[in-house]
Design an enzyme around this catalytic site. Sequence first.
Site, PDB file in Angstrom:
ATOM      1  N   LYS A  78      29.248 -23.701  -2.094  1.00 62.38           N
ATOM      2  CA  LYS A  78      27.971 -23.303  -1.713  1.00 62.38           C
ATOM      3  C   LYS A  78      28.153 -22.113  -0.500  1.00 62.38           C
ATOM      4  O   LYS A  78      29.063 -22.371   0.116  1.00 62.38           O
ATOM      5  CB  LYS A  78      27.268 -24.361  -1.567  1.00 62.38           C
ATOM      6  CG  LYS A  78      25.692 -24.186  -0.831  1.00 62.38           C
ATOM      7  CD  LYS A  78      25.288 -25.651  -0.821  1.00 62.38           C
ATOM      8  CE  LYS A  78      23.828 -25.476  -0.251  1.00 62.38           C
ATOM      9  NZ  LYS A  78      23.257 -26.644  -0.175  1.00 62.38           N
ATOM     10  N   SER A  81      19.628 -31.941  -2.192  1.00 58.27           N
ATOM     11  CA  SER A  81      20.234 -30.481  -2.563  1.00 58.27           C
ATOM     12  C   SER A  81      21.354 -30.354  -3.577  1.00 58.27           C
ATOM     13  O   SER A  81      21.839 -29.401  -3.961  1.00 58.27           O
ATOM     14  CB  SER A  81      20.471 -29.866  -1.228  1.00 58.27           C
ATOM     15  OG  SER A  81      19.048 -29.506  -0.722  1.00 58.27           O
ATOM     16  N   SER A  83      18.849 -27.262  -2.645  1.00 64.10           N
ATOM     17  CA  SER A  83      19.362 -25.869  -2.169  1.00 64.10           C
ATOM     18  C   SER A  83      20.667 -25.371  -2.751  1.00 64.10           C
ATOM     19  O   SER A  83      21.002 -24.157  -2.751  1.00 64.10           O
ATOM     20  CB  SER A  83      19.304 -25.963  -0.729  1.00 64.10           C
ATOM     21  OG  SER A  83      20.110 -26.620  -0.328  1.00 64.10           O
TER      22      SER A  83
END
Length: 548
Positions: free
Chosen positions: A129, A228, A204
């Site tokens: 990420k 997330s 996210s």
Amino acid sequence: MPQSWEELAADKRARLAKTIPDEWKVQTLPAEDSVIDFPKKSGILSEAELKITEASAADLVSKLAAGELTSVEVTLAFCKRAAIAQQLTNCAHEFFPDAALAQARELDEYYAKHKRPVGPLHGLPISLKDQLRVKGYETSMGYISWLNKYDEGDSVLTTMLRKAGAVFYVKTSVPQTLMVCETVNNIIGRTVNPRNKNWSCGGSSGGEGAIVGIRGGVIGVGTDIGGSIRVPAAFNFLYGLRPSHGRLPYAKMANSMEGQETVHSVVGPITHSVEDLRLFTKSVLGQEPWKYDSKVIPMPWRQSESDIIASKIKNGGLNIGYYNFDGNVLPHPPILRGVETTVAALAKAGHTVTPWTPYKHDFGHDLISHIYAADGSADVMRDISASGEPAIPNIKDLLNPNIKAVNMNELWDTHLQKWNYQMEYLEKWREAEEKAGKELDAIIAPITPTAAVRHDQFRYYGYASVINLLDFTSVVVPVTFADKNIDKKNESFKAVSELDALVQEEYDPEAYHGAPVAVQVIGRRLSEERTLAIAEEVGKLLGNVVTP
């Protein structure tokens, strides 16, 4: 002359596009909504490369350790498939195949010289990420004002994974601020779900959900402060682990609201199986991260905890609670069926399943929503306004602009409210155990009120965020897919609130047909070994040990 935010974003997109070699470019993008199977027929990957990218991480590290595969072979395969994924789903912020292949060659040279792997993840490509810092690359967090700043060092977890032998090749997309469950920003635009471009990939860690979902990655690293990791896992028919705070290292990662200590963001893996979640977790813990991150608890992998669950499964079964409605927002019919299917499978296998009454989830959802905006949203708005870019519309669904910044006494009171709520919830857990005369091993619950949701329709975070407030361990387990012939609209529905009505009105059986449906397995705090073992049993009973 200073560049406008539009020019900065266009420059970043152009630089990102140049990282994909011409021979990996898709000549004609598919018109179909689903692109999940496109890599297999793209002609870009060889049969051997397709086989590599369809394999599990556990199988790949076994073959890499035995010398049956080289890291260059595996890395090249995943770089090519990730390049396809980027063109189809827009899932990357940084892509660096040349550096990845150089790292892979170094690992192959080490293996050739020493006849052994450097660590448990030797030669395995792992997608990161955007929050995770990798020396020499940008970390934008979806903010245009963060562009053109290059990391001078690695995050602690990046260092741990590198020591374990992992290869880095991509940093994946996130929404502006990180604080929403839809992945869209003003730099690259929107990341879409490979199973249907009209559905959200979640957020996210949405780029991770998309890239692992289409098998451009085999283990993706995400973070979770309100769902997330779990939401992208659920929306892409994947497994995801939200560990409790203090189990895995978060130090030196980028973040919004840095220094906010009331509810911690945590880091964890997204994969196609519990086996691969476990591989990642054991590999990181094996690097003794508590020696590098002061917030990590000195707690190595506890195989004895996994063995306790295995023994229970073998000798009488587990004791599982479940709920399908938190009292705030009723899930859509596919999610209700997903919980029912999971509970039925557990009961059929001889496990004890008992309804659980969610305790004050309305209070929990309201409290964590205020925590997210405790600074009056000053932190995220500062980074947005620094470039002049507009805020993405989705932010209003989580960050209430009408909440004013709290003072120190109000913050202390918030800490106390959180602590009291956590203790009250533990008391309810103990009461259930006393009533049953045995441990409550886990709770099955929705992770979202919807299957993979249509773009910009994610409204309610409570099924995920209350678990963050409680800091319970949670593992997402994929269950089934929405079916328009089964999951009819609930004609007898009566809303308990405006938000409840808004969420239910969004349901369209036709539009959601085929959308992934998942549940979360919730365990006590710091129960990663046990909760993973329970999730593995649930996945086995559902026929989803490894997801496609």
